[in-house]
Design a protein around this motif. Structure first.
Motif, PDB file in Angstrom:
ATOM      1  N   ALA A   1     -11.404   1.988  -1.393  1.00 47.99           N
ATOM      2  CA  ALA A   1     -10.810   1.004  -0.487  1.00 47.99           C
ATOM      3  C   ALA A   1     -11.014  -0.417  -1.019  1.00 47.99           C
ATOM      4  O   ALA A   1     -10.083  -1.230  -1.007  1.00 47.99           O
ATOM      5  N   ASN A   2     -12.214  -0.713  -1.505  1.00 50.92           N
ATOM      6  CA  ASN A   2     -12.478  -2.036  -2.074  1.00 50.92           C
ATOM      7  C   ASN A   2     -11.627  -2.295  -3.307  1.00 50.92           C
ATOM      8  O   ASN A   2     -11.078  -3.383  -3.473  1.00 50.92           O
TER       9      ASN A   2
ATOM     10  N   MET B   1      -7.655  -2.070   0.386  1.00 52.65           N
ATOM     11  CA  MET B   1      -7.147  -1.312   1.528  1.00 52.65           C
ATOM     12  C   MET B   1      -8.302  -1.016   2.473  1.00 52.65           C
ATOM     13  O   MET B   1      -9.457  -1.141   2.099  1.00 52.65           O
ATOM     14  N   THR B   2      -7.959  -0.585   3.678  1.00 46.83           N
ATOM     15  CA  THR B   2      -8.989  -0.099   4.591  1.00 46.83           C
ATOM     16  C   THR B   2      -9.294   1.353   4.240  1.00 46.83           C
ATOM     17  O   THR B   2      -8.505   2.022   3.556  1.00 46.83           O
ATOM     18  N   SER B   3     -10.401   1.844   4.744  1.00 44.04           N
ATOM     19  CA  SER B   3     -10.747   3.249   4.519  1.00 44.04           C
ATOM     20  C   SER B   3      -9.692   4.175   5.103  1.00 44.04           C
ATOM     21  O   SER B   3      -9.355   5.204   4.512  1.00 44.04           O
ATOM     22  N   LEU B   4      -9.159   3.812   6.253  1.00 40.64           N
ATOM     23  CA  LEU B   4      -8.109   4.620   6.873  1.00 40.64           C
ATOM     24  C   LEU B   4      -6.854   4.664   6.006  1.00 40.64           C
ATOM     25  O   LEU B   4      -6.236   5.722   5.844  1.00 40.64           O
ATOM     26  N   GLU B   5      -6.484   3.543   5.395  1.00 43.32           N
ATOM     27  CA  GLU B   5      -5.318   3.524   4.505  1.00 43.32           C
ATOM     28  C   GLU B   5      -5.545   4.411   3.281  1.00 43.32           C
ATOM     29  O   GLU B   5      -4.627   5.091   2.815  1.00 43.32           O
ATOM     30  N   VAL B   6      -6.769   4.415   2.785  1.00 44.91           N
ATOM     31  CA  VAL B   6      -7.117   5.285   1.647  1.00 44.91           C
ATOM     32  C   VAL B   6      -6.953   6.744   2.053  1.00 44.91           C
ATOM     33  O   VAL B   6      -6.346   7.542   1.327  1.00 44.91           O
ATOM     34  N   LEU B   7      -7.477   7.092   3.211  1.00 46.56           N
ATOM     35  CA  LEU B   7      -7.348   8.476   3.684  1.00 46.56           C
ATOM     36  C   LEU B   7      -5.889   8.851   3.921  1.00 46.56           C
ATOM     37  O   LEU B   7      -5.467   9.957   3.567  1.00 46.56           O
TER      38      LEU B   7
ATOM     39  N   THR C   1      -4.157   9.390   0.512  1.00 48.50           N
ATOM     40  CA  THR C   1      -4.600  10.646  -0.090  1.00 48.50           C
ATOM     41  C   THR C   1      -4.017  11.837   0.649  1.00 48.50           C
ATOM     42  O   THR C   1      -3.527  12.790   0.035  1.00 48.50           O
ATOM     43  N   ASP C   2      -4.034  11.764   1.966  1.00 45.85           N
ATOM     44  CA  ASP C   2      -3.503  12.844   2.794  1.00 45.85           C
ATOM     45  C   ASP C   2      -2.006  13.057   2.553  1.00 45.85           C
ATOM     46  O   ASP C   2      -1.547  14.189   2.446  1.00 45.85           O
ATOM     47  N   SER C   3      -1.255  11.978   2.439  1.00 42.28           N
ATOM     48  CA  SER C   3       0.191  12.132   2.275  1.00 42.28           C
ATOM     49  C   SER C   3       0.563  12.747   0.928  1.00 42.28           C
ATOM     50  O   SER C   3       1.587  13.415   0.817  1.00 42.28           O
ATOM     51  N   LEU C   4      -0.264  12.539  -0.093  1.00 42.55           N
ATOM     52  CA  LEU C   4       0.003  13.185  -1.378  1.00 42.55           C
ATOM     53  C   LEU C   4      -0.565  14.591  -1.436  1.00 42.55           C
ATOM     54  O   LEU C   4      -0.023  15.454  -2.105  1.00 42.55           O
TER      55      LEU C   4
ATOM     56  N   HIS D   1       0.801  -1.219   0.000  1.00 46.35           N
ATOM     57  CA  HIS D   1       0.000   0.000   0.000  1.00 46.35           C
ATOM     58  C   HIS D   1       0.835   1.270   0.000  1.00 46.35           C
ATOM     59  O   HIS D   1       0.293   2.352  -0.077  1.00 46.35           O
ATOM     60  N   SER D   2       2.140   1.148   0.086  1.00 47.27           N
ATOM     61  CA  SER D   2       2.983   2.338   0.022  1.00 47.27           C
ATOM     62  C   SER D   2       3.548   2.553  -1.374  1.00 47.27           C
ATOM     63  O   SER D   2       4.269   3.507  -1.600  1.00 47.27           O
ATOM     64  N   ALA D   3       3.242   1.685  -2.310  1.00 49.08           N
ATOM     65  CA  ALA D   3       3.741   1.825  -3.671  1.00 49.08           C
ATOM     66  C   ALA D   3       3.249   3.141  -4.269  1.00 49.08           C
ATOM     67  O   ALA D   3       2.077   3.477  -4.160  1.00 49.08           O
ATOM     68  N   PRO D   4       4.136   3.879  -4.888  1.00 45.90           N
ATOM     69  CA  PRO D   4       3.755   5.197  -5.419  1.00 45.90           C
ATOM     70  C   PRO D   4       2.616   5.151  -6.437  1.00 45.90           C
ATOM     71  O   PRO D   4       1.763   6.035  -6.440  1.00 45.90           O
ATOM     72  N   GLU D   5       2.580   4.139  -7.287  1.00 46.41           N
ATOM     73  CA  GLU D   5       1.529   4.059  -8.299  1.00 46.41           C
ATOM     74  C   GLU D   5       0.156   3.870  -7.651  1.00 46.41           C
ATOM     75  O   GLU D   5      -0.822   4.491  -8.044  1.00 46.41           O
ATOM     76  N   LEU D   6       0.108   2.999  -6.660  1.00 44.96           N
ATOM     77  CA  LEU D   6      -1.154   2.753  -5.975  1.00 44.96           C
ATOM     78  C   LEU D   6      -1.578   3.980  -5.182  1.00 44.96           C
ATOM     79  O   LEU D   6      -2.740   4.384  -5.212  1.00 44.96           O
ATOM     80  N   GLN D   7      -0.647   4.597  -4.522  1.00 42.35           N
ATOM     81  CA  GLN D   7      -0.943   5.796  -3.739  1.00 42.35           C
ATOM     82  C   GLN D   7      -1.478   6.905  -4.644  1.00 42.35           C
ATOM     83  O   GLN D   7      -2.461   7.564  -4.318  1.00 42.35           O
ATOM     84  N   ALA D   8      -0.845   7.099  -5.787  1.00 41.97           N
ATOM     85  CA  ALA D   8      -1.284   8.142  -6.722  1.00 41.97           C
ATOM     86  C   ALA D   8      -2.667   7.829  -7.282  1.00 41.97           C
ATOM     87  O   ALA D   8      -3.507   8.728  -7.413  1.00 41.97           O
ATOM     88  N   ALA D   9      -2.919   6.568  -7.608  1.00 38.53           N
ATOM     89  CA  ALA D   9      -4.230   6.187  -8.142  1.00 38.53           C
ATOM     90  C   ALA D   9      -5.322   6.384  -7.095  1.00 38.53           C
ATOM     91  O   ALA D   9      -6.411   6.872  -7.409  1.00 38.53           O
TER      92      ALA D   9
END
Length: 85
Positions: free
Chosen positions: A60-61, A65-71, A74-77, A37-45
């Motif tokens: 998330a589905n 990922m979990t909803s928290l991981e999605v947030l 998104t927050d880190s980018l 879940h830390s992969a840049p491509e996934l994070q950007a998508a």
């Protein structure tokens, strides 16, 4: 003319943000990929899908990922200079 080419990393994320998330997640899931879940491509998508109005639950589905991981992704980018200490 209809574009029938296969999606790539440069896939237009605004065309179908959830599909881009699914593709990025599929590329990053493997037995030896510890922090998928830390992969840049996934994070950007994920961030792109959220900023284009996709529901957090749907993203998330799609990303497995979990909803928290999605947030968090998104927050880190969105706020790259903010650090948690």
């Amino acid at each position: 003319m209809l574009n029938t080419s296969l999606p790539t990393a440069a896939h237009d994320l605004t065309a179908d943000p959830l599909r881009a998330v699914e593709e990025a997640a599929a590329l990053n899931f493997s037995a030896d990929f510890e922090h998928e879940h830390s992969a840049p491509e996934l994070q950007a998508a994920v961030a792109s899908a959220i900023t284009h109005g996709a529901r957090i639950k749907d993203v998330a589905n799609a990303a497995r990922m979990t909803s928290l991981e999605v947030l968090d992704a998104t927050d880190s980018l969105t706020y790259p200079d903010r650090r948690c200490e």
